[in-house]
Every structure is written in C-alpha cells, then in structure tokens.
Design a protein around this motif. Structure first.
Motif, mmCIF file in Angstrom:
data_model
loop_
_atom_site.group_PDB
_atom_site.id
_atom_site.type_symbol
_atom_site.label_atom_id
_atom_site.label_comp_id
_atom_site.label_asym_id
_atom_site.label_seq_id
_atom_site.Cartn_x
_atom_site.Cartn_y
_atom_site.Cartn_z
ATOM 1 N N GLU A 141 40.636 28.831 38.145
ATOM 2 C CA GLU A 141 41.475 29.471 39.169
ATOM 3 C C GLU A 141 42.740 30.047 38.544
ATOM 4 O OE1 GLU A 141 41.911 26.085 41.663
ATOM 5 O OE2 GLU A 141 39.961 26.358 42.599
ATOM 6 N N GLN A 142 42.868 31.379 38.552
ATOM 7 C CA GLN A 142 44.066 32.033 38.048
ATOM 8 C C GLN A 142 45.023 32.406 39.185
ATOM 9 O OE1 GLN A 142 41.002 33.065 36.693
ATOM 10 N NE2 GLN A 142 41.372 32.068 34.739
ATOM 11 N N CYS A 143 44.471 32.775 40.349
ATOM 12 C CA CYS A 143 45.314 33.139 41.484
ATOM 13 C C CYS A 143 45.968 31.882 42.051
ATOM 14 C CB CYS A 143 44.485 33.787 42.598
ATOM 15 S SG CYS A 143 43.786 35.392 42.186
ATOM 16 N N MET A 148 43.067 41.790 42.782
ATOM 17 C CA MET A 148 44.228 41.450 43.592
ATOM 18 C C MET A 148 43.942 40.183 44.379
ATOM 19 S SD MET A 148 46.378 43.491 46.511
ATOM 20 C CE MET A 148 47.001 44.728 45.410
ATOM 21 N N CYS A 149 44.751 39.165 44.113
ATOM 22 C CA CYS A 149 44.653 37.900 44.832
ATOM 23 C C CYS A 149 45.112 38.105 46.275
ATOM 24 C CB CYS A 149 45.537 36.848 44.172
ATOM 25 S SG CYS A 149 45.213 36.592 42.410
ATOM 26 N N LEU A 154 40.416 41.346 35.776
ATOM 27 C CA LEU A 154 39.114 41.337 36.441
ATOM 28 C C LEU A 154 38.120 40.459 35.689
ATOM 29 C CD1 LEU A 154 37.887 42.575 38.958
ATOM 30 C CD2 LEU A 154 37.185 44.534 37.590
ATOM 31 N N SER A 155 38.275 40.383 34.388
ATOM 32 C CA SER A 155 37.374 39.549 33.573
ATOM 33 C C SER A 155 37.529 38.060 33.877
ATOM 34 C CB SER A 155 37.635 39.807 32.086
ATOM 35 O OG SER A 155 38.971 39.469 31.761
#
Length: 106
Positions: free
Chosen positions: A95-97, A78-79, A87-88
């Motif tokens: 950066e995905q969040c 959770m960002c 989670l991977s």
C-alpha cells in the motif's frame, strides 16, 4: 465589497474595479447581495485563502480556502485522497496510497 488574497494581503477587487493586473481574475454578481470572485485557468500559485469584505460598521467578511490539486501524470495513479503514486506500484501488494486505494480492485 472587496476581495483580498489573504496570504499576501493583496487587494484583488474593490466594488466593480479589478485592482490586480492579472487578467484571470474577474467579478460576477447576480444581485446586490451576492458577489463572486472568478479565477480562470486556476494555477497552484492561486492556492490559499480569499476574503470577501463588506465595508459596513462593523465590517463583515467571509473567507474561503482554494485548494489546487494538479493531476497525476500519465504514468501515475491518483489515490482517492488525490495524491499520486507511480503506476507501476499499483496492485503490487504494497500500500503506497495513504488511503490504500492503490490496492483496491486489483
């Protein structure tokens, strides 16, 4: 005093009477000035604007917005902005969040 779910224009309560057949909705008040709509077991479908309306001349009302966030699954991170990424993908250097929190404290 009445409570209304604005999105559907559904009257939920009028004075002491619960108009909705949904048992998760109830009323609470601590004096004649403070009326509270209580929603138990909040669900994503409860998301939206709720208006408390007082039958005066002129009519008085106050609207609040309920935002419902579902928790991330066990295999998600959770960002800080409450969005979820796999989670991977945490601490993978990308950066995905939107707030970049998936790459903090790695």
């Amino acid at each position: 005093v009445a409570w209304i779910f604005v999105e559907t224009q559904t009257v939920l309560t009028i004075h002491h009477t619960i108009m909705t057949r949904n048992p998760r909705f109830s009323l609470a008040r601590n004096d004649h000035k403070h009326w509270y709509l209580k929603i138990s077991d909040v669900k994503p479908t409860d998301r939206g604007s709720y208006m408390c309306q007082v039958n005066t001349d002129p009519m008085m009302s106050q609207t609040g917005f309920l935002d419902v966030q579902e928790p991330c699954s066990a295999n998600e991170f959770m960002c800080n902005d409450r969005s979820c990424v796999p989670l991977s993908e945490r601490c993978d250097g990308i950066e995905q969040c939107p707030d970049r929190s998936d790459e903090v404290n790695c």
